[in-house]
Design an enzyme around this catalytic site. Structure first.
Site, PDB file in Angstrom:
ATOM      1  N   ARG A  27       6.633 -13.090  -1.525  1.00  0.00           N
ATOM      2  CA  ARG A  27       6.527 -12.296  -0.298  1.00  0.00           C
ATOM      3  C   ARG A  27       7.813 -11.526  -0.008  1.00  0.00           C
ATOM      4  O   ARG A  27       7.814 -10.590   0.782  1.00  0.00           O
ATOM      5  CB  ARG A  27       6.202 -13.213   0.890  1.00  0.00           C
ATOM      6  CG  ARG A  27       4.845 -13.878   0.771  1.00  0.00           C
ATOM      7  CD  ARG A  27       4.649 -14.929   1.841  1.00  0.00           C
ATOM      8  NE  ARG A  27       4.460 -14.339   3.161  1.00  0.00           N
ATOM      9  CZ  ARG A  27       3.282 -14.069   3.699  1.00  0.00           C
ATOM     10  NH1 ARG A  27       2.180 -14.315   3.034  1.00  0.00           N
ATOM     11  NH2 ARG A  27       3.187 -13.560   4.906  1.00  0.00           N
ATOM     12  N   LYS A 483       7.053   3.110  -7.748  1.00  0.00           N
ATOM     13  CA  LYS A 483       7.305   1.965  -8.616  1.00  0.00           C
ATOM     14  C   LYS A 483       8.738   1.984  -9.152  1.00  0.00           C
ATOM     15  O   LYS A 483       9.414   0.961  -9.196  1.00  0.00           O
ATOM     16  CB  LYS A 483       6.329   1.958  -9.810  1.00  0.00           C
ATOM     17  CG  LYS A 483       4.928   1.535  -9.466  1.00  0.00           C
ATOM     18  CD  LYS A 483       4.876   0.072  -9.115  1.00  0.00           C
ATOM     19  CE  LYS A 483       3.735  -0.232  -8.171  1.00  0.00           C
ATOM     20  NZ  LYS A 483       3.908   0.208  -6.802  1.00  0.00           N
ATOM     21  N   GLU A 486      11.244   1.225  -6.359  1.00  0.00           N
ATOM     22  CA  GLU A 486      11.087  -0.145  -5.864  1.00  0.00           C
ATOM     23  C   GLU A 486      11.842  -1.153  -6.710  1.00  0.00           C
ATOM     24  O   GLU A 486      12.496  -2.049  -6.171  1.00  0.00           O
ATOM     25  CB  GLU A 486       9.598  -0.548  -5.869  1.00  0.00           C
ATOM     26  CG  GLU A 486       8.804  -0.097  -4.671  1.00  0.00           C
ATOM     27  CD  GLU A 486       7.370  -0.577  -4.745  1.00  0.00           C
ATOM     28  OE1 GLU A 486       6.834  -0.967  -3.689  1.00  0.00           O
ATOM     29  OE2 GLU A 486       6.763  -0.571  -5.831  1.00  0.00           O
ATOM     30  N   LYS A 602       6.229  -8.557  -0.051  1.00  0.00           N
ATOM     31  CA  LYS A 602       4.893  -8.348  -0.613  1.00  0.00           C
ATOM     32  C   LYS A 602       3.857  -8.100   0.474  1.00  0.00           C
ATOM     33  O   LYS A 602       3.030  -7.204   0.365  1.00  0.00           O
ATOM     34  CB  LYS A 602       4.497  -9.583  -1.439  1.00  0.00           C
ATOM     35  CG  LYS A 602       3.155  -9.450  -2.146  1.00  0.00           C
ATOM     36  CD  LYS A 602       3.186  -8.391  -3.221  1.00  0.00           C
ATOM     37  CE  LYS A 602       1.904  -8.331  -4.003  1.00  0.00           C
ATOM     38  NZ  LYS A 602       1.907  -7.192  -4.931  1.00  0.00           N
TER      39      LYS A 602
END
Length: 607
Positions: A27, A483, A486, A602
């Protein structure tokens, strides 16, 4: 975001709490801690950084008890530090909290005027002192908690233990998800089913405003006014063996390579793979006359929604609006009663998306949740649900959840096109067959992994990377850029290819990588024109296309990556795989924390 675990009635509470926190690492967090109750006294251990640091601390300074709460913190109020780590305690009470207390500053100043001393900068500590304040007025723990929470504005999921009261734990929920796990002579609380999967499959999801008293034998649930209520126990389908890495180096890598299997499984719920016919869902009759669709989502789910908009308008002939969920509520929507609201979320708990769903429900609009968790808040509160069947996704950077969302949106498009008779039977069969071909095509692309590793090697030292595409390739460019930034922390941006000359081309200088998403559709010639503009200004072009598209490229300075030819409805799904793998390999080469990138969570359960 933050994770909660609680255990009551077990002799190995400390080890179970640590195991639960390890399962909640996905998370996102920056500190961790646990508190237990032994001989009526609250004992705490907290540490900054990874759970391994907490485990080392516990090895040096063990903690015992048969009641305990644990927490992984993602900083909101107060910097990441041991002092700001949960659990927070007033001495009488220890609390773990997911969410944000919006009026904490007012509450804190009021408590400080009563000579209550705070040790942290967090909003959470207010709750511990507030409950303790009412306990000292001779209220029971339950009444003290209910009274305290009536003063609190904001979102929370809470686990609370009390000094001097053995075999007792209180939990409460408003805005943030929380479940009670039912065991044999032992009960649990957790942020989600993943936290509780190895402990029990019997879960009770609390409703908005619920408060529960829990002992080792049983639990009682009350509404926010203290009235006893019944909540059903569900059997979770999540198996513990689905959340193991299974020989891969990272969960993200595993989840990328799972995509042929999970997409194949998802398609079985939407299309009869033998007869190659649509499996019309049970909610079809209620949405068949819909003329307008609103989609709300965040992050990766928003990118999937943009692709869904192209499909729904092109094939189903339905006007479709897509909004970032956090912005939707600030629009003045004229009439949604005859519209369908679609809400995409991997976790089904995304706070901003859930808030828009609740707005739609208040306005009596029809709602459809596209989610990966049948037990989530969005699933429970939507009129209708389409599950993506991706299975647990542990890597913070979403991969298989994204492509299975696309599968759900693609098949929903076919359902709507079928209702509207927007396309003929032959075209419908072509589209269905194309979707069924996606798993096999993805398998071919995954075998090209070494090519994507080589690409990552060529961009790993870049300061900026641009992604461009047209049509459904534009959202893939957005997703590729997301992506990369991140998990590799390289600045990256996605643009419509035609927009480059309207400003972004000013960023292009010699050696800047530009990744071009360009399947050979009706837009490829225009995309190639934009490539030439970038090339003439020194950009390093990485051109991802198929044989037909690459044949149109006549410049040896351009690096080409050739994917299988495919129907345009599945090209966004297929072209998502290269951008996922390029990001993954770049992050590995740079040595970042691939599965738990800094500052990210998450499940974003606060607004």
């Amino acid at each position: 975001m933050c994770g909660i675990i609680g255990v009551i009635g077990h002799s190995k509470v400390s080890s179970l709490l640590i195991e639960g926190l390890k399962r909640l690492e996905y998370r996102g967090y920056d500190s961790a801690g646990i508190a237990t109750l032994l001989n009526g006294r609250i004992d705490r251990r907290r540490s900054l950084g990874k759970i391994e640091n907490l485990k080392k601390l516990l090895k040096k300074n063990p903690i015992k008890g048969n009641v305990g709460i644990g927490h992984t913190r993602w900083a909101t109020h107060g910097i990441p530090s041991r002092t700001n780590a949960h659990p927070h305690s007033s001495g009488d009470v220890a609390v773990v909290h997911n969410g944000i207390i919006e009026n904490y500053d007012v509450l804190r100043k009021d408590l400080e005027r009563k000579n209550i001393i705070f040790e942290s900068d967090t909003d959470t500590e207010v709750i511990a002192h507030l409950i303790s304040f009412f306990l000292k007025k001779n209220l029971s723990p339950l009444k003290a908690t209910i009274t305290a929470l009536k003063k609190v504005e904001g979102a929370f999921a809470l686990g609370i233990i009390f000094s001097g009261i053995n075999n007792y734990l209180i939990c409460a929920k408003r805005g943030s998800p929380l479940a009670i796990g039912k065991g044999k002579n032992c009960n649990y609380i957790g942020s989600d089913s993943i936290a509780l999967a190895p402990l029990t499959q019997k879960l009770c999801y609390l409703n908005e405003g619920d408060i529960a008293e829990i002992t080792s034998k049983d639990f009682k649930v009350y509404d926010q006014n203290g009235k006893r209520v019944k909540r059903k126990i569900t059997i979770t389908s999540l198996a513990n063996n689905k959340i193991k890495m299974g020989g891969y180096n990272h969960f993200m890598q595993k989840e990328i390579f799972e995509q042929p299997a999970v997409i194949g499984d998802a398609l079985k719920y939407f299309i009869d793979t033998k007869k190659k016919k649509l499996l019309i869902p049970s909610f079809a009759k209620t949405i068949k006359k819909i003329k307008e669709i609103y989609i709300a989502a965040c992050g990766t789910s928003y990118h999937a929604s943009l692709i869904g908009k192209y499909w729904l308008e092109k094939y189903a002939n339905i006007k479709t609006e897509v909004d970032i969920a956090s912005e939707f509520r600030y629009r003045n929507i004229i009439n949604i009663k005859n519209s369908l609201g679609i809400f995409l979320s991997q976790s089904g708990e995304t706070a901003d998306t859930l808030a828009v769903l609740r707005y739609f429900n208040q306005q009596k609009g029809k709602t459809l949740g596209i989610i990966n968790s049948a037990e989530s808040s969005i699933a429970r509160e939507s009129n209708h649900v389409m599950e993506t069947h991706a299975g647990p996704e542990i890597g913070v950077a979403s991969t298989k959840a994204f492509t299975t969302q696309l599968v759900a949106l693609g098949t929903l498009t076919l359902f709507m096109a079928n209702f509207n008779k927007a396309i003929g039977r032959n075209e419908m069969n072509k589209l269905s067959n194309a979707l069924l071909e996606a798993p096999g095509q993805i398998s071919k692309i995954l075998k090209m992994d070494n090519i994507f590793h080589k690409t990552a090697t060529s961009i790993k030292n870049a300061k900026n990377v641009l992604y461009i595409g047209r049509g459904t390739s534009y959202p893939v460019a957005l997703e590729g850029a997301l992506k990369l930034k991140e998990i590799s922390y390289i600045h990256a941006e996605g643009y419509p290819a035609g927009e480059i000359k309207h400003g972004p081309i000013a960023l292009v200088e010699k050696g800047v990588p530009v990744i071009v998403i360009a399947p050979s559709d009706q837009l490829i010639d225009k995309t190639i024109s934009n490539v030439e503009e970038l090339l003439s200004r020194g950009a390093k072009i990485i051109f991802i296309s198929d044989k037909k598209g690459i044949k149109k490229i006549n410049n040896k300075k351009i690096t080409t990556i050739c994917l299988p030819e495919s129907h345009e409805i599945i090209s966004p799904i297929l072209y998502s795989i290269p951008v996922q793998l390029i990001a993954y390999h770049t992050a590995v080469l740079k040595g970042t924390d691939v599965d738990q990138p800094r500052n990210l969570a998450k499940s974003v359960t606060v607004e």
